[in-house]
Design a protein around this motif. Structure first.
Motif, short mmCIF file in Angstrom:
data_model
loop_
_atom_site.label_atom_id
_atom_site.label_comp_id
_atom_site.label_asym_id
_atom_site.label_seq_id
_atom_site.Cartn_x
_atom_site.Cartn_y
_atom_site.Cartn_z
N ASN A 1 0.84 -1.20 0.00
CA ASN A 1 0.00 0.00 0.00
C ASN A 1 0.87 1.25 0.00
OD1 ASN A 1 -2.40 1.39 -0.03
ND2 ASN A 1 -2.60 1.39 2.20
N ILE A 2 1.80 1.32 -0.98
CA ILE A 2 2.67 2.47 -1.14
C ILE A 2 2.78 2.77 -2.63
CG2 ILE A 2 4.04 2.00 0.94
CD1 ILE A 2 6.25 0.90 -0.91
N ASN A 3 3.18 3.98 -2.95
CA ASN A 3 3.50 4.32 -4.32
C ASN A 3 4.97 3.94 -4.51
OD1 ASN A 3 4.71 5.93 -6.49
ND2 ASN A 3 2.68 6.85 -6.64
N VAL A 4 5.20 2.88 -5.26
CA VAL A 4 6.55 2.34 -5.40
C VAL A 4 7.50 3.36 -6.01
CG1 VAL A 4 7.95 0.56 -6.53
CG2 VAL A 4 5.77 -0.06 -5.47
N ASP A 5 7.07 4.10 -7.01
CA ASP A 5 7.95 5.09 -7.64
C ASP A 5 8.37 6.17 -6.65
OD1 ASP A 5 7.93 3.80 -10.13
OD2 ASP A 5 6.06 4.80 -10.69
N THR A 6 7.44 6.66 -5.85
CA THR A 6 7.75 7.68 -4.85
C THR A 6 8.70 7.11 -3.79
OG1 THR A 6 5.60 8.71 -5.20
CG2 THR A 6 6.74 9.27 -3.16
N PHE A 7 8.45 5.89 -3.38
CA PHE A 7 9.29 5.22 -2.39
C PHE A 7 10.72 5.07 -2.92
CE2 PHE A 7 10.79 1.29 -0.24
CZ PHE A 7 10.67 1.69 1.08
N ILE A 8 10.85 4.58 -4.14
CA ILE A 8 12.17 4.40 -4.76
C ILE A 8 12.87 5.74 -4.94
CG2 ILE A 8 13.36 3.65 -6.87
CD1 ILE A 8 12.43 1.30 -5.14
N ASP A 9 12.14 6.77 -5.36
CA ASP A 9 12.73 8.10 -5.51
C ASP A 9 13.25 8.63 -4.17
OD1 ASP A 9 12.23 8.14 -8.21
OD2 ASP A 9 10.46 9.43 -8.06
N PHE A 10 12.50 8.37 -3.09
CA PHE A 10 12.94 8.79 -1.76
C PHE A 10 14.23 8.07 -1.37
CE2 PHE A 10 13.07 8.58 2.86
CZ PHE A 10 12.94 9.92 3.18
N ILE B 1 6.00 0.28 5.25
CA ILE B 1 7.40 0.68 5.07
C ILE B 1 8.32 -0.46 5.50
CG2 ILE B 1 9.19 2.27 5.88
CD1 ILE B 1 6.85 4.37 6.11
N TYR B 2 8.04 -1.05 6.67
CA TYR B 2 8.85 -2.17 7.13
C TYR B 2 8.73 -3.36 6.16
CZ TYR B 2 10.56 -0.38 11.58
OH TYR B 2 11.22 0.33 12.55
N ASP B 3 7.54 -3.62 5.64
CA ASP B 3 7.35 -4.71 4.68
C ASP B 3 8.22 -4.48 3.44
OD1 ASP B 3 5.55 -5.99 6.36
OD2 ASP B 3 3.77 -5.34 5.24
N ALA B 4 8.22 -3.24 2.94
CA ALA B 4 9.01 -2.92 1.76
C ALA B 4 10.51 -3.04 2.06
CB ALA B 4 8.68 -1.50 1.27
#
Length: 119
Positions: free
Chosen positions: A19-28, A54-57
């Protein structure tokens, strides 16, 4: 400009339907370099994702060999991290003194946070 090593992990994260935006997460994560510490709470504050997601990712990234997991002890007295890192629960000493306020941290495992380090 540094290379974002986490871009390669995007398909893996997308597969899990987190339940995250993967592109935003990777950019961060692009702001982190090898040997940098990643605090899940910092990602939570910035991106407003659920801390569990976040912990799951980050666990998926750990399993894929991008990061490794550590424990850091948080001082309940001064509300700061001690700056001491441990790979396993067994490495955490029974007696820890905060380097910031010099107070003893009773039951250090109760104040341990899981953080990650970029490989």
């Amino acid at each position: 400009m540094q290379l974002n090593i986490f871009v390669k992990a995007a398909p893996l994260l997308r597969e899990q339907k987190l339940n995250i935006n993967v592109d935003t997460f990777i950019d961060f994560l692009a702001h982190y370099s090898s040997k940098d510490w990643i605090y899940p709470t910092a990602i939570h504050r910035k991106l407003k994702y659920d801390i569990k997601d976040i912990y799951d990712a980050l666990e998926l990234l750990r399993e894929a060999g991008y990061v490794e997991q550590y424990l850091e002890i948080y001082c309940p007295g001064c509300q700061r991290y001690t700056g001491q890192y441990y790979k396993t629960i067994g490495e955490v000493p029974d007696e820890i003194y905060c380097i910031n306020c010099d107070e003893e941290i009773e039951n250090p495992l109760e104040h341990a946070s899981v953080i990650y380090r970029v490989l």
